[in-house]
Design a protein around this motif. Structure first.
Motif, PDB file in Angstrom:
ATOM      1  N   GLU A 109      -0.692   1.537   7.218  1.00 38.43           N
ATOM      2  CA  GLU A 109      -1.572   2.289   6.321  1.00 38.43           C
ATOM      3  C   GLU A 109      -1.829   3.729   6.753  1.00 38.43           C
ATOM      4  O   GLU A 109      -1.688   4.651   5.938  1.00 38.43           O
ATOM      5  N   PRO A 110      -2.204   3.992   8.019  1.00 39.38           N
ATOM      6  CA  PRO A 110      -2.470   5.395   8.374  1.00 39.38           C
ATOM      7  C   PRO A 110      -1.233   6.284   8.265  1.00 39.38           C
ATOM      8  O   PRO A 110      -1.339   7.453   7.886  1.00 39.38           O
ATOM      9  N   TYR A 111      -0.062   5.739   8.599  1.00 46.51           N
ATOM     10  CA  TYR A 111       1.180   6.511   8.492  1.00 46.51           C
ATOM     11  C   TYR A 111       1.515   6.795   7.022  1.00 46.51           C
ATOM     12  O   TYR A 111       1.952   7.889   6.668  1.00 46.51           O
ATOM     13  N   ARG A 112       1.310   5.792   6.165  1.00 43.70           N
ATOM     14  CA  ARG A 112       1.578   5.970   4.744  1.00 43.70           C
ATOM     15  C   ARG A 112       0.649   7.036   4.151  1.00 43.70           C
ATOM     16  O   ARG A 112       1.108   7.930   3.426  1.00 43.70           O
ATOM     17  N   ASN A 113      -0.622   6.944   4.464  1.00 42.75           N
ATOM     18  CA  ASN A 113      -1.593   7.909   3.933  1.00 42.75           C
ATOM     19  C   ASN A 113      -1.277   9.322   4.421  1.00 42.75           C
ATOM     20  O   ASN A 113      -1.412  10.290   3.663  1.00 42.75           O
ATOM     21  N   ASN A 114      -0.839   9.438   5.655  1.00 44.75           N
ATOM     22  CA  ASN A 114      -0.519  10.758   6.204  1.00 44.75           C
ATOM     23  C   ASN A 114       0.711  11.358   5.517  1.00 44.75           C
ATOM     24  O   ASN A 114       0.738  12.561   5.211  1.00 44.75           O
ATOM     25  N   LEU A 115       1.714  10.511   5.230  1.00 42.58           N
ATOM     26  CA  LEU A 115       2.926  11.008   4.581  1.00 42.58           C
ATOM     27  C   LEU A 115       2.647  11.393   3.126  1.00 42.58           C
ATOM     28  O   LEU A 115       3.166  12.397   2.631  1.00 42.58           O
TER      29      LEU A 115
END
Length: 209
Positions: A109-115
């Motif tokens: 989730e945090p990686y997806r939101n950042n991208l």
């Protein structure tokens, strides 16, 4: 196999033997190599269109500044980029990660939101340029694989993208053409095949610190 010898063998083929056709297995290797090309974040905002129809290839010659490799080659590879990158592209990418690697959502989730945030902060022109950068990586990868497999190729930027987009109906797929790579087998009378390769000495191109 000596990879340096294969790279010395390759050149930008100016004349293809239009009587020779690449086998399905050779084309499959190129398709797999394209799909395995490294892209930023692994997002893969590039696509490969493989043109085999001679009538269609012939119609593209005039929009390629008369370069007949487009027609004479066994196959014409057209590297394309997406016209835009939307949130769903990122979500689909992370869905694939979760499916293939079984990675927990809490990690993704945090990686997806950042991208998603990174893509949203880019203008459309910046996204197009970002994707175009990936297309050059794919072109280089395909050229190297061609050399290893004994396939001749000719990287080309000299064409009219808007006409290609129209004739190949790329806009309907949300794509824009950016690079060409005719592939096949060199003609026996292509004089460029016997030219010595001209490169600077390593001392002028490599810096060791």
């Amino acid at each position: 196999m000596n990879i340096i010898k294969r790279l010395e063998w390759r050149y930008a083929t100016k004349k293809f033997d239009n009587s020779k056709t690449l086998s399905k297995s050779k084309i499959e290797i190129l398709k797999q190599a394209f799909n395995l090309t490294a892209t930023s974040f692994g997002l893969q905002t590039i696509k490969l269109v493989v043109v085999t129809d001679d009538i269609l290839k012939a119609s593209l010659v005039e929009h390629s500044y008369g370069q007949k490799q487009v027609l004479e080659a066994s196959h014409l590879c057209v590297i394309c980029i997406q016209e835009n990158i939307i949130d769903n592209d990122v979500n689909n990418y992370f869905h694939n990660i979760k499916t293939i690697r079984d990675t927990p959502e809490t990690i993704l989730e945090p990686y997806r939101n950042n991208l998603i945030k990174t893509m949203q902060e880019m203008s459309i022109d910046e996204r197009l340029q970002w994707s175009k950068n990936q297309s050059y990586i794919a072109l280089g990868n395909l050229m190297t694989v061609c050399a290893i497999e004994g396939i001749d190729s000719c990287p080309m930027e000299g064409f009219v993208p808007e006409k290609y987009d129209e004739l190949l109906k790329l806009r309907e797929r949300g794509l824009k053409s950016v690079l060409l790579l005719p592939v096949g087998y060199r003609a026996d009378d292509d004089m460029f095949a016997d030219f010595e390769k001209v490169r600077k000495p390593l001392s002028e191109t490599i810096i060791e610190l």
